[in-house]
Scaffold this motif. Structure first.
Motif, PDB file in Angstrom:
ATOM      1  N   LYS B  12       0.815  -1.216   0.000  1.00  0.00           N
ATOM      2  CA  LYS B  12       0.000   0.000   0.000  1.00  0.00           C
ATOM      3  C   LYS B  12       0.855   1.275   0.000  1.00  0.00           C
ATOM      4  O   LYS B  12       0.465   2.287  -0.578  1.00  0.00           O
ATOM      5  N   CYS B  13       1.996   1.230   0.687  1.00  0.00           N
ATOM      6  CA  CYS B  13       2.801   2.449   0.897  1.00  0.00           C
ATOM      7  C   CYS B  13       3.300   3.001  -0.437  1.00  0.00           C
ATOM      8  O   CYS B  13       3.907   2.286  -1.233  1.00  0.00           O
ATOM      9  N   VAL B  14       3.034   4.311  -0.664  1.00  0.00           N
ATOM     10  CA  VAL B  14       3.478   4.959  -1.902  1.00  0.00           C
ATOM     11  C   VAL B  14       4.636   5.923  -1.647  1.00  0.00           C
ATOM     12  O   VAL B  14       5.038   6.673  -2.531  1.00  0.00           O
ATOM     13  N   GLY B  15       5.151   5.925  -0.422  1.00  0.00           N
ATOM     14  CA  GLY B  15       6.298   6.785  -0.129  1.00  0.00           C
ATOM     15  C   GLY B  15       5.960   8.264  -0.074  1.00  0.00           C
ATOM     16  O   GLY B  15       6.761   9.104  -0.477  1.00  0.00           O
ATOM     17  N   SER B  16       4.784   8.596   0.458  1.00  0.00           N
ATOM     18  CA  SER B  16       4.394  10.015   0.559  1.00  0.00           C
ATOM     19  C   SER B  16       5.261  10.757   1.581  1.00  0.00           C
ATOM     20  O   SER B  16       5.325  11.982   1.563  1.00  0.00           O
ATOM     21  N   GLN B  34      10.045   3.449   0.631  1.00  0.00           N
ATOM     22  CA  GLN B  34       8.823   3.141   1.404  1.00  0.00           C
ATOM     23  C   GLN B  34       9.120   3.239   2.895  1.00  0.00           C
ATOM     24  O   GLN B  34      10.281   3.109   3.326  1.00  0.00           O
ATOM     25  N   GLN B  57      -2.917   6.217   2.051  1.00  0.00           N
ATOM     26  CA  GLN B  57      -3.128   4.841   1.620  1.00  0.00           C
ATOM     27  C   GLN B  57      -3.631   3.933   2.748  1.00  0.00           C
ATOM     28  O   GLN B  57      -3.810   2.746   2.519  1.00  0.00           O
TER      29      GLN B  57
END
Lengths: 409, 79
Positions: B12-16, B34, B57
């Protein structure tokens, strides 16, 4: 440099109609391709796209800064209104300025925070569907997809009575600059007009909120300005960004998703039988044909991407739709499968610039399809329709989607 | 206070980086960009939950380490 048989012209009728087919071929032949015509690198492989988007240290989003370097002083003055506003959009800024605005706004756009708008969206969807059924045949974009996000963004700004038609007109003019109608020779002048008109319209509203603050986003921005963390230019530009960015992309998402279902009615029926698949279905629609095809970054230093040397200052067209159909990441990538899981697509981008409105868009799309599958048979295209898209590198935007709607019973 | 278990779902992690911005003592980025957990020692439940809420996310899960009770996210927010 590798040689592909593909033309570098990204604006042909064929590429605009079927970007996925073009990017499939480009990914297979040369996934990090220097496009002479566009004057930059085109990235179409998932891993390269994700690596670049997650690396804000080496890849800049400072679009206006890089544009200023390309233009003479005189040319810059001609489009001063564009610079005045777009230079302050957080989407075109790097840290630390980007971080300040993002952290301030983010708490109002979290998955939990946007839940308060769900009942309102449900109501709008119901009303819009009932109106549409009564008509029988509608332009799905104008009569349906547009209504929902526009109502929501005005609610967030605490200004439901703003003139929607005017806002749409001005937003379209601004969009001419970098999204739509790349073939329009007067595009910069048109965008300046749109920005000036929208700024003139929003300025009194901002001043009104300064006098009488509410719980809306404009008031929030003003209080951050008064506390010294934002400038007035940040406030004004962010209001323009929210109005402009708040409806167009979501509208296209609802329309592209509907078209995807029309082309895969088995998936519509599957969702109708099992609405618990709704959230997964929305993720798949985002992956399959999202509303933003690509985003641009600039190399801040010499850097290797996918084995190619990118030089400092060169630009990269990061293809979100290319990455979303990469067979290295997704099984059967050209198929629509509403049960797909995991589905870590890049439709909202990745990294620090991941779409602020992602959760809001997801909720609006969820409610649109939940409403539709509960009340309607899978929509059908009006026979003889010649589907066409706006010529844009960035937006995946259908011009008109004439459909026949039939209630379930 | 109950002992917390915090996980980051890398599907799920998009590295925001929002979690890193809010709680740099707890989250950092791995080589893929991530988020990963550094430590959850001495962090109070409220800070960790309000940081988890910021994730677009819903990739960060906060649980009771002993009972497995999920403090965040509620099931209806997960996708």
């Amino acid at each position: 440099m590798e040689v592909t048989n593909l033309s570098d012209d990204l604006m042909t009728k064929e590429v605009i109609a079927d970007p996925h087919g073009y990017y499939r071929q480009l990914r297979a032949a040369d996934p990090v391709h220097y496009n002479e015509r566009w004057g930059g690198w085109i990235l179409t492989a998932y891993q390269d796209v994700v690596d670049v988007l997650r690396d804000a240290n080496r890849f800049s989003s400072d679009r206006m800064g890089f544009l200023a370097q390309e233009l003479s002083q005189e040319e810059q003055e001609l489009i001063a209104p564009i610079f005045k506003i777009l230079s302050y959009w957080m989407v075109f800024r790097d840290p630390p300025e980007h971080t300040t605005i993002r952290l301030l706004l983010n708490k109002h756009f979290t998955p939990l925070a946007i839940e308060r708008y769900r009942p309102m969206v449900k109501k709008i969807v119901q009303k819009t569907i009932q109106k549409s059924i009564a008509k029988g045949q509608i332009d799905f974009i104008k009569d349906f997809a547009y209504e929902i996000p526009m109502s929501v963004i005005l609610e967030l700004l605490g200004a439901p009575d703003l003139d929607r038609d005017k806002i749409k007109e001005w937003s379209e003019k601004i969009g001419v600059f970098f999204f739509i109608k790349a073939d329009e020779p007067r595009r910069r002048e048109i965008a300046c007009e749109g920005i000036n008109e929208l700024v003139d319209y929003l300025t009194p509203l901002i001043e009104q909120r300064r006098e009488r603050p509410g719980i809306d986003l404009i008031s929030l921005l003003i209080s951050a300005e008064e506390a010294g963390s934002l400038t007035y230019n940040d406030v004004l530009a962010t209001c323009v960004l929210l109005v402009f960015g708040g409806h167009e992309t979501t509208m296209n998402l609802i329309a592209n998703g509907t078209l995807a279902f029309m082309q895969h009615p088995d998936q519509w029926e599957k969702l109708q039988k099992d609405p618990s698949l709704l959230k997964k279905a929305v993720e798949e629609l985002l992956r399959y044909d999202g509303s933003v095809k690509s985003t641009v970054r600039w190399a801040k230093e010499d850097v290797m991407v996918g084995g190619k040397q990118i030089k400092k200052g060169e630009r990269l067209l990061v293809s979100l739709s290319g990455a979303n159909r990469d067979p290295q990441q997704f099984n059967n990538p050209d198929g629509l499968d509403i049960t797909r899981d995991p589905n870590l697509h890049v439709a909202f981008a990745h990294g620090i610039h991941v779409c602020l409105g992602a959760s809001l868009a997801r909720m609006e799309v969820e409610e649109s399809f939940l409403g539709m599958i509960s009340m309607l048979k899978c929509p059908k295209m009006i026979p003889g329709t010649d589907l066409s898209y706006y010529p844009s590198l960035v937006h995946r935007a259908i011009k008109e989607l004439p459909v026949i709607l039939e209630p379930i019973n | 206070m109950s002992k917390l278990r915090v996980t980051v779902n890398h599907n799920k992690c998009v590295g925001s980086q929002l979690c890193v911005q809010f709680l740099p003592a707890v989250f950092k980025l791995n080589e893929k960009g991530q988020s990963v957990i550094i430590t959850t020692k001495e962090i109070d439940q409220q800070s960790i939950i309000s940081t988890a809420e910021q994730c677009p996310q819903c990739a960060i899960k906060v649980l009771d380490a002993d009972t497995g009770e999920v403090f965040f996210p509620p099931a209806e927010l997960e996708f």
